[in-house]
Write a protein that holds these residues in place. Structure first.
Motif, mmCIF file in Angstrom:
data_model
loop_
_atom_site.group_PDB
_atom_site.id
_atom_site.type_symbol
_atom_site.label_atom_id
_atom_site.label_comp_id
_atom_site.label_asym_id
_atom_site.label_seq_id
_atom_site.Cartn_x
_atom_site.Cartn_y
_atom_site.Cartn_z
ATOM 1 N N ALA A 206 0.818 -1.211 0.000
ATOM 2 C CA ALA A 206 0.000 0.000 0.000
ATOM 3 C C ALA A 206 0.852 1.261 0.000
ATOM 4 N N TYR A 207 2.049 1.185 0.566
ATOM 5 C CA TYR A 207 2.937 2.340 0.648
ATOM 6 C C TYR A 207 3.819 2.495 -0.592
ATOM 7 N N ASP A 208 3.946 1.449 -1.387
ATOM 8 C CA ASP A 208 4.915 1.460 -2.484
ATOM 9 C C ASP A 208 4.316 1.423 -3.884
ATOM 10 N N ASP A 209 3.215 0.704 -4.052
ATOM 11 C CA ASP A 209 2.770 0.314 -5.390
ATOM 12 C C ASP A 209 2.519 1.478 -6.338
ATOM 13 N N LEU A 210 1.935 2.562 -5.845
ATOM 14 C CA LEU A 210 1.536 3.668 -6.736
ATOM 15 C C LEU A 210 2.513 4.844 -6.696
ATOM 16 N N VAL A 211 3.599 4.704 -5.965
ATOM 17 C CA VAL A 211 4.554 5.811 -5.874
ATOM 18 C C VAL A 211 5.066 6.248 -7.248
ATOM 19 N N PRO A 212 5.421 5.326 -8.157
ATOM 20 C CA PRO A 212 5.880 5.776 -9.485
ATOM 21 C C PRO A 212 4.846 6.641 -10.207
ATOM 22 N N ALA A 213 3.574 6.344 -10.026
ATOM 23 C CA ALA A 213 2.536 7.157 -10.670
ATOM 24 C C ALA A 213 2.542 8.576 -10.123
ATOM 25 N N PHE A 214 2.700 8.722 -8.819
ATOM 26 C CA PHE A 214 2.729 10.064 -8.231
ATOM 27 C C PHE A 214 4.012 10.802 -8.595
ATOM 28 N N MET A 215 5.102 10.084 -8.726
ATOM 29 C CA MET A 215 6.334 10.713 -9.201
ATOM 30 C C MET A 215 6.136 11.250 -10.618
ATOM 31 N N ALA A 216 5.466 10.456 -11.456
ATOM 32 C CA ALA A 216 5.193 10.885 -12.830
ATOM 33 C C ALA A 216 4.260 12.090 -12.838
ATOM 34 N N LEU A 217 3.291 12.108 -11.944
ATOM 35 C CA LEU A 217 2.369 13.242 -11.861
ATOM 36 C C LEU A 217 3.110 14.505 -11.426
ATOM 37 N N PHE A 218 4.025 14.373 -10.488
ATOM 38 C CA PHE A 218 4.813 15.523 -10.034
ATOM 39 C C PHE A 218 5.615 16.102 -11.204
ATOM 40 N N ALA A 219 6.210 15.221 -12.009
ATOM 41 C CA ALA A 219 6.959 15.683 -13.179
ATOM 42 C C ALA A 219 6.025 16.328 -14.195
ATOM 43 N N ARG A 220 4.862 15.723 -14.408
ATOM 44 C CA ARG A 220 3.903 16.261 -15.375
ATOM 45 C C ARG A 220 3.439 17.662 -14.994
ATOM 46 N N GLU A 221 3.349 17.922 -13.685
ATOM 47 C CA GLU A 221 2.901 19.233 -13.208
ATOM 48 C C GLU A 221 4.062 20.205 -13.056
ATOM 49 N N GLY A 222 5.170 19.909 -13.740
ATOM 50 C CA GLY A 222 6.306 20.822 -13.750
ATOM 51 C C GLY A 222 7.030 20.922 -12.431
ATOM 52 N N ARG A 223 6.929 19.876 -11.587
ATOM 53 C CA ARG A 223 7.551 19.871 -10.260
ATOM 54 C C ARG A 223 7.105 21.069 -9.432
ATOM 55 N N ASP A 224 5.895 21.489 -9.692
ATOM 56 C CA ASP A 224 5.281 22.608 -8.977
ATOM 57 C C ASP A 224 4.392 22.027 -7.879
ATOM 58 N N TRP A 225 4.742 22.277 -6.627
ATOM 59 C CA TRP A 225 4.040 21.620 -5.527
ATOM 60 C C TRP A 225 2.556 21.982 -5.443
ATOM 61 N N PRO A 226 2.157 23.253 -5.509
ATOM 62 C CA PRO A 226 0.716 23.540 -5.452
ATOM 63 C C PRO A 226 -0.054 22.862 -6.587
ATOM 64 N N ARG A 227 0.500 22.872 -7.787
ATOM 65 C CA ARG A 227 -0.174 22.210 -8.908
ATOM 66 C C ARG A 227 -0.259 20.704 -8.682
ATOM 67 N N PHE A 228 0.807 20.140 -8.165
ATOM 68 C CA PHE A 228 0.830 18.698 -7.899
ATOM 69 C C PHE A 228 -0.240 18.324 -6.879
ATOM 70 N N HIS A 229 -0.282 19.021 -5.743
ATOM 71 C CA HIS A 229 -1.282 18.702 -4.725
ATOM 72 C C HIS A 229 -2.703 18.881 -5.278
ATOM 73 N N ALA A 230 -2.908 19.917 -6.088
ATOM 74 C CA ALA A 230 -4.234 20.130 -6.668
ATOM 75 C C ALA A 230 -4.623 18.974 -7.587
ATOM 76 N N ALA A 231 -3.660 18.489 -8.358
ATOM 77 C CA ALA A 231 -3.923 17.354 -9.247
ATOM 78 C C ALA A 231 -4.253 16.105 -8.439
ATOM 79 N N VAL A 232 -3.565 15.908 -7.318
ATOM 80 C CA VAL A 232 -3.845 14.751 -6.467
ATOM 81 C C VAL A 232 -5.231 14.878 -5.847
ATOM 82 N N ARG A 233 -5.595 16.075 -5.401
ATOM 83 C CA ARG A 233 -6.930 16.265 -4.834
ATOM 84 C C ARG A 233 -8.005 16.004 -5.876
ATOM 85 N N ALA A 234 -7.743 16.379 -7.120
ATOM 86 C CA ALA A 234 -8.710 16.105 -8.188
ATOM 87 C C ALA A 234 -8.862 14.600 -8.387
ATOM 88 N N LEU A 235 -7.755 13.873 -8.347
ATOM 89 C CA LEU A 235 -7.828 12.415 -8.457
ATOM 90 C C LEU A 235 -8.582 11.819 -7.275
#
Length: 374
Positions: free
Chosen positions: A327-356
């Motif tokens: 549960a702690y490991d399986d989806l980490v690569p997906a969130f790493m990819a999302l962080f990169a997709r959002e330009g490594r911008d933390w507010p944008r990243f958190h907003a994208a996660v909240r949308a998911l």
């Protein structure tokens, strides 16, 4: 007003977990007893907590604790300013506990599956672990589940999150159960727990824990880069290399066990053969860990006592412990990819996660799978 506050307490202060989060209003046996131990345990913890400045102002506060509390304030400010994590009351107070863990978690899984048994609560949804403030209570729950034919793991948790709902009572405190950890490990735990207050998907343990794990890994690297302390960075890098090796070993074993369990329909008439395959996979895991452990001790100079918790984990490894770690490991690569997709911008990243997190679970899982693709 008082009744409303009591409802909030009953639904939120019972949240506990490793990094992180449990609780609420359970359905099933022992509900009232579980409520009571959770409420009593959390209120006792809050009662023990005092603002960090008060600890710093006391002349008899030990120097190591004073230094670590000062570090905690710096990490707390960094979390909000740089990582866009919540700027609230949490982790601005400290409590000294008379036990080795904040809570003890119970996890369980069937003998032929890595799917966690779940408990359902109105605030957190259905989650794959249940927390207790006393180890004997956790052990009792573990025995009850084992009698139902489930494989069970009970393990200590150094900290937990109430998802920010207890901020009106002073927030989740820093605890003696993790305050003395090496700087990198201490800071990453702090970031992990704060992440649970930033985004949370009800009933999706794997999503929530993998997101918080991604935040801690990304965040601690930025912290170490900003601090510029070569000794702390080197210590953390050695520790992280061991974690990477451990994750690779456990992921390999989970994949092997999953393949075995997926074959059970074909082997439905030969459970003895299936049990032998499972036993061999577990034995191989133990042998591979022994080799890895020897390398850590002999080549890296790790003291054997530092590996005591991992040793216990390996000795008791079963479907429940492997499923909980996944549960702690399986989806980490997906969130790493999302962080990169959002330009490594933390507010944008958190907003994208909240949308998911707000999306229907099926849609959320589809998008996560897309992020996991190369």
């Amino acid at each position: 007003m008082l009744l409303a506050r009591c409802r909030i307490l009953a639904q939120t202060l019972l949240l506990a977990g490793a990094c992180t989060l449990l609780a609420g209003c359970a359905h099933g046996g022992g509900t009232l007893g579980y409520y009571w131990q959770s409420l009593r345990g959390h209120l006792a913890l809050l009662h023990a907590a005092r603002p960090v400045p008060e600890w710093l102002a006391e002349p008899d506060t030990p120097a190591p604790l004073r230094q670590r509390l000062e570090l905690a304030l710096q990490a707390r400010e960094f979390a909000s300013r740089v990582l866009a994590l919540p700027d609230n009351a949490s982790y601005r107070r400290y409590a000294r506990l008379d036990r080795s863990a904040a809570v003890w978690n119970v996890v369980a899984a069937p003998p032929w599956s890595l799917t966690l048994h779940t408990w359902c609560f109105p605030v957190t949804g259905c989650i794959g672990y249940r927390g207790y403030f006393a180890q004997e209570d956790a052990d009792a729950e573990g025995r009850r589940l084992a009698q139902q034919g489930l494989e069970v793991s009970v393990y200590p948790v150094p900290a937990y999150s109430t998802l920010g709902y207890s901020n009106w009572l002073g927030g989740d405190p820093l605890l003696s159960t993790f305050i003395g950890w090496p700087e990198g490990d201490f800071v990453r735990l702090l970031f992990h727990e704060l992440a649970h207050q930033q985004a949370y998907a009800s009933g999706d343990t794997r999503f929530n824990e993998s997101y918080a794990t991604a935040v801690e890994r990304l965040g601690v690297q930025q912290w170490l880069d900003a601090r510029g302390d070569a000794a702390v960075r080197q210590q953390y890098e050695r520790s992280e290399e061991r974690r990477r090796q451990w994750r690779a070993l456990t992921q390999q074993t989970r994949a092997r066990l999953t393949a075995i369990y997926e074959s059970k329909q074909a082997l439905a008439q030969d459970w003895k053969a299936l049990a032998a395959m499972k036993s061999e996979a577990m034995q191989t895991f133990a042998e591979d860990y022994a080799r890895l452990r020897a390398d850590w001790v002999e080549r890296q100079g790790v003291a054997p006592q530092q590996l005591a918790s991992l040793d216990r984990w390996v000795q008791g490894a079963n479907n429940a412990s492997f499923a909980a770690q996944g549960a702690y490991d399986d989806l980490v690569p997906a969130f790493m990819a999302l962080f990169a997709r959002e330009g490594r911008d933390w507010p944008r990243f958190h907003a994208a996660v909240r949308a998911l997190a707000a999306a229907p679970q099926g849609e959320r899982e589809t998008k996560i799978r897309e992020l996991n693709q190369p």
